[in-house]
Design an enzyme around this catalytic site. Sequence first.
Site, mmCIF file in Angstrom:
data_model
loop_
_atom_site.group_PDB
_atom_site.id
_atom_site.type_symbol
_atom_site.label_atom_id
_atom_site.label_comp_id
_atom_site.label_asym_id
_atom_site.label_seq_id
_atom_site.Cartn_x
_atom_site.Cartn_y
_atom_site.Cartn_z
ATOM 1 N N HIS A 120 1.493 -6.267 -17.218
ATOM 2 C CA HIS A 120 0.232 -5.309 -17.673
ATOM 3 C C HIS A 120 0.547 -4.437 -16.553
ATOM 4 O O HIS A 120 1.536 -4.930 -15.792
ATOM 5 C CB HIS A 120 -1.454 -5.548 -17.033
ATOM 6 C CG HIS A 120 -2.289 -6.205 -17.841
ATOM 7 N ND1 HIS A 120 -3.817 -5.982 -17.706
ATOM 8 C CD2 HIS A 120 -1.868 -7.142 -18.372
ATOM 9 C CE1 HIS A 120 -4.332 -6.903 -18.575
ATOM 10 N NE2 HIS A 120 -2.790 -7.541 -20.090
ATOM 11 N N GLU A 156 0.800 -2.539 -14.304
ATOM 12 C CA GLU A 156 0.028 -2.362 -12.513
ATOM 13 C C GLU A 156 1.086 -2.985 -12.117
ATOM 14 O O GLU A 156 1.511 -3.570 -11.168
ATOM 15 C CB GLU A 156 -1.445 -2.252 -12.872
ATOM 16 C CG GLU A 156 -2.387 -1.242 -12.896
ATOM 17 C CD GLU A 156 -3.165 -1.744 -14.301
ATOM 18 O OE1 GLU A 156 -3.523 -0.438 -14.445
ATOM 19 O OE2 GLU A 156 -2.855 -2.149 -15.330
ATOM 20 N N CYS A 185 -7.977 -3.631 -15.072
ATOM 21 C CA CYS A 185 -8.818 -4.732 -15.852
ATOM 22 C C CYS A 185 -8.903 -5.234 -14.743
ATOM 23 O O CYS A 185 -7.785 -5.084 -13.676
ATOM 24 C CB CYS A 185 -8.195 -5.242 -17.046
ATOM 25 S SG CYS A 185 -6.780 -5.793 -16.235
ATOM 26 N N CYS A 231 -5.237 -6.813 -13.109
ATOM 27 C CA CYS A 231 -4.759 -5.509 -12.598
ATOM 28 C C CYS A 231 -5.342 -5.421 -10.842
ATOM 29 O O CYS A 231 -4.650 -5.474 -9.895
ATOM 30 C CB CYS A 231 -4.639 -4.568 -13.348
ATOM 31 S SG CYS A 231 -2.973 -4.976 -14.445
#
Length: 159
Positions: free
Chosen positions: A56, A58, A86, A89
């Site tokens: 992801h 991040e 999310c 993250c």
Amino acid sequence: MRSNKQNEFMQEAIRLSIDNVASGKGGPFGAVIVKDGKIIARGANGVTSTNDPTAHAEVVAIRNACAALGTFQLDGCEIYTSCEPCPMCLGAIYWARPDKMYFANTKKDAADINFDDQFIYEELELPYLNRKLQTEQIMRDEALEAFKLWSTSIAKIEY
């Protein structure tokens, strides 16, 4: 009140998210890490292009920032992310310990385009025996050996 620099940093995270979709490399998510008023790392979602469900934006940005700084914590840093993180993250951000986080799109905005993590939030609240992912605890006594070693180690680096 936002500064022009904050807007610039968020605009870069947003640009990464847009470019990522346009290039076909992954989902519409981008992130930057800032230290001392400068971007030190960038990340864009690479889940499908790298076959890595943890790639992801991040997490990628955190990995890049930690590599650039030679550290496992982001003290004195800020993270700008194109979307509210999310659960994975957000956990990674807390572990990285930046001073501040900024986000643009909300988790509802993400859910509206089928990036819905609500089921994970709900699963986390359940006892592990009641979760959809079949889970069973085994060999705790054996595994505790590593924890005992850690607690008495003089060579450990705490985090």
